[in-house]
Design an enzyme around this catalytic site. Structure first.
Site, PDB file in Angstrom:
ATOM      1  CE  LYS A   1      -9.762 -10.132  26.755  1.00  0.00           C
ATOM      2  NZ  LYS A   1     -10.971 -10.580  26.005  1.00  0.00           N
TER       3      LYS A   1
ATOM      4  CE  LYS B   1     -11.863 -17.662  30.284  1.00  0.00           C
ATOM      5  NZ  LYS B   1     -11.938 -16.760  29.118  1.00  0.00           N
TER       6      LYS B   1
ATOM      7  CG  ASP C   1     -10.665 -13.989  24.853  1.00  0.00           C
ATOM      8  OD1 ASP C   1     -10.174 -12.844  24.812  1.00  0.00           O
ATOM      9  OD2 ASP C   1     -11.800 -14.234  25.317  1.00  0.00           O
ATOM     10  CD  GLU C   2     -14.584 -15.075  23.746  1.00  0.00           C
ATOM     11  OE1 GLU C   2     -14.703 -14.100  22.975  1.00  0.00           O
ATOM     12  OE2 GLU C   2     -14.002 -14.981  24.853  1.00  0.00           O
TER      13      GLU C   2
ATOM     14  CG  HIS D   1     -16.370 -18.312  27.709  1.00  0.00           C
ATOM     15  ND1 HIS D   1     -17.316 -17.710  26.914  1.00  0.00           N
ATOM     16  CD2 HIS D   1     -15.497 -17.325  28.058  1.00  0.00           C
ATOM     17  CE1 HIS D   1     -17.035 -16.425  26.783  1.00  0.00           C
ATOM     18  NE2 HIS D   1     -15.934 -16.159  27.461  1.00  0.00           N
TER      19      HIS D   1
ATOM     20  CE  LYS E   1     -16.468  -7.318  27.160  1.00  0.00           C
ATOM     21  NZ  LYS E   1     -15.205  -7.465  26.398  1.00  0.00           N
TER      22      LYS E   1
HETATM   23  C1  CAP Z   1     -13.779 -10.446  28.766  1.00  0.00           C
HETATM   24  C2  CAP Z   1     -13.989 -11.581  27.772  1.00  0.00           C
HETATM   25  C3  CAP Z   1     -15.094 -12.588  28.155  1.00  0.00           C
HETATM   26  C4  CAP Z   1     -16.443 -12.019  28.420  1.00  0.00           C
HETATM   27  C5  CAP Z   1     -17.541 -13.075  28.361  1.00  0.00           C
HETATM   28  C6  CAP Z   1     -14.305 -11.006  26.420  1.00  0.00           C
HETATM   29  O1  CAP Z   1     -12.744  -9.611  28.345  1.00  0.00           O
HETATM   30  O2  CAP Z   1     -12.805 -12.315  27.608  1.00  0.00           O
HETATM   31  O3  CAP Z   1     -15.149 -13.473  27.069  1.00  0.00           O
HETATM   32  O4  CAP Z   1     -16.471 -11.479  29.672  1.00  0.00           O
HETATM   33  O5  CAP Z   1     -18.768 -12.526  28.727  1.00  0.00           O
HETATM   34  O6  CAP Z   1     -13.831 -11.613  25.457  1.00  0.00           O
HETATM   35  O7  CAP Z   1     -15.058 -10.075  26.305  1.00  0.00           O
HETATM   36  P1  CAP Z   1     -12.569  -8.170  29.005  1.00  0.00           P
HETATM   37  P2  CAP Z   1     -19.682 -13.182  29.870  1.00  0.00           P
HETATM   38  O8  CAP Z   1     -12.223  -8.352  30.434  1.00  0.00           O
HETATM   39  O9  CAP Z   1     -11.447  -7.561  28.242  1.00  0.00           O
HETATM   40  O10 CAP Z   1     -13.835  -7.433  28.842  1.00  0.00           O
HETATM   41  O11 CAP Z   1     -18.793 -13.330  31.064  1.00  0.00           O
HETATM   42  O12 CAP Z   1     -20.776 -12.202  30.070  1.00  0.00           O
HETATM   43  O13 CAP Z   1     -20.119 -14.467  29.336  1.00  0.00           O
HETATM   44 MG    MG Z   2     -13.413 -13.506  26.088  1.00  0.00          MG
END
Ligand code: CAP
Ligand code: MG
Length: 449
Positions: free
Chosen positions: A173, A199, A201-202, A291, A332
């Site tokens: 992040k 990893k 991020d998406e 993801h 969250k």
């Molecule tokens: C978490 C995360 C993930 C989400 C995906 C984000 O970051 O990298 O992409 O958890 O959601 O971008 O929000 P944080 P899910 O740890 O900072 O929250 O797993 O529900 O698909």
């Molecule tokens: Mg993410």
């Protein structure tokens, strides 16, 4: 006896009607029908729109298979006899219906096709106010037309040399904006702090401020250094999400540079893209991390769309090795299907005894998939999360690591300490007395009850 007679009579009438071309060809309902082992079964939540429940059932069954809004002169008796699906269960009060589809309606090994059938036009019909595909039961012949995960839980545990405990990781992040070097540095600190996995991020792929190839090379260099310093296996999940051919090129690139993983946004690349990635992985032997960014557009509305259970089932079938399943409302993101999905992606034979609206499923040759819990997690949420999900889980925390007052390495240490405390059965607050980083994390975010 009387029932059997009535059923035979009904079959004769339907057959006669179909041979004579009489307008019986939109009646798919037969509540006496017992699905065969070869049928594909789908369960839907259905809300009719200003028509009878039966009319909506018939429209749904027809539009998702061989029918349309009117009889067509080109319909053949054999098509009606061999390919028509059957609505064999209707629960009007709960608005639940089950449809059995002859397997001949579906092309083996082709997920886009089955989804274009049972999850295609039907969502847009005027006679249907709301429709949600809740679950599907896939027969052995269909399941065996797929390879499933290359590694799954057993293969990942073997490769990562972690036998029993949950795996812990982070997402670098902020999601976007860091340079390749900054990204690699944050990864290094996360690994030396005690995390197994880092990893992308998406939405991080290859942009001017952070190029895919350079990022992979620099981050893997840091991985090697962290492994030397810690003596532990460390793993990087680069996000290869892109146009299909480009994804294959990126798989080759990460493989060539000694990476064990490839991460894809399965909703964004679609079922075809995912099947192409999985097929190419027969050669590449990478662990595929799925993801699900964007899934909630389909899965969140409990009355309309497609359940995450169905998406996870199809992802297992195609062959992802690990997939995001939510945090059982600990983190969250909303979503209370986590445990159900986890059972489904891990089980060899999954019964239908859960929450009443799911179908039994045998998984035959298909390996179990590792559940990924992510989204708003931090050291203080680990005990509650693991009490619900068990140890076969990969815990991912972004803010929960890089938001630590001591920085990324301290954040990683706090996550590892929280996991150690849980595995030893020691309350976090007690363990924090001798572990400063955990104490700081608890002071900032508390312990989730
Ligand atoms: C978490 C995360 C993930 C989400 C995906 C984000 O970051 O990298 O992409 O958890 O959601 O971008 O929000 P944080 P899910 O740890 O900072 O929250 O797993 O529900 O698909
Ligand atoms: Mg993410």
């Amino acid at each position: 006896m009387r029932n059997l007679f009535l059923r035979c009579l009904k079959q004769i009438i339907i057959l006669w009607a179909s041979v004579c071309g009489v307008a019986m060809r939109n009646d798919y309902i037969d509540l006496d029908y017992i699905p065969s082992r070869d049928d594909v079964i789908a369960e839907f939540y259905l809300e009719p729109n200003k028509v009878s429940f039966e009319k909506a059932c018939n429209d749904l069954a027809g539009e998702s298979s061989i029918g349309t809004w009117t009889e067509v002169s080109t319909m053949k008796a054999r098509i009606w006899r061999d390919l028509r699906p059957t609505v064999f269960s209707i629960k009007k009060k709960e608005k639940l219906i089950r449809i059995a589809y002859p397997i001949a309606l579906f092309e083996p090994g082709n997920v886009p096709q089955i989804m274009s059938s049972i999850a295609g036009n039907v969502f847009g019909m005027k006679t249907i106010a709301n429709l949600r595909l809740l679950d599907i039961r896939l027969p052995e012949r269909y399941i065996r037309s797929f390879a499933g995960p290359k590694f799954g839980i057993p293969g990942i545990r073997h490769k990562l040399r972690v036998k029993r405990r949950p795996l812990i990781g982070t997402i670098v992040k902020p999601k976007l904006g860091l340079s390749e070097a900054e990204h690699a540095k944050s990864a290094f600190e996360s690994w030396t702090g005690g995390l197994d996995i880092v990893k992308d991020d998406e939405n991080l792929t290859s942009m001017n401020f952070n190029r895919f190839e350079k990022r992979v090379i620099e981050t893997l260099k840091m991985r090697d250094r962290a492994e030397n310093e810690t003596g532990e296996g460390k793993f990087y999940m680069p996000n290869i999400t892109a146009e299909t051919k480009e994804m294959l090129r990126r798989m080759e690139f990460v493989k060539r540079h000694g990476c064990e993983y490839a991460m894809v946004d399965i909703v964004s690349i679609g079922w075809s893209g995912l099947q192409t990635v999985r097929n190419f992985n027969e050669e590449m032997n990478l662990i595929i991390h799925a993801h699900r960014a964007g899934h909630a557009a389909l899965t969140k509305n409990k009355k309309h769309g497609i359940s995450m259970l169905v998406i996870a089932k199809l992802a297992r079938l195609i062959g992802v090795d690990q997939i995001h399943v939510g945090t059982a409302n600990v983190g969250k993101m909303s979503g209370d299907e986590t445990s159900e999905i986890e059972d489904e992606i891990e089980g060899k034979f999954v019964t239908e005894l859960r929450k009443g609206h799911s179908l039994e499923q045998f998984w035959y040759n298909i390996k179990p998939v590792f559940a990924v819990a992510s989204g708003g997690l931090y050291p203080g949420s680990i005990p509650k999360l693991l009490n619900i999900m068990g140890n076969n889980v990969i815990i991912q925390a972004g803010g929960g690591v890089h938001g630590h007052p001591g920085g990324s390495e301290a954040g990683a240490k706090a996550m590892r300490q929280a996991l150690e405390a849980y595995m030893k059965g020691i309350p976090l607050e007690d363990y924090a007395l001798k572990h400063e980083e955990l104490a700081q994390a608890i002071k900032k975010w508390g312990v989730k009850r």
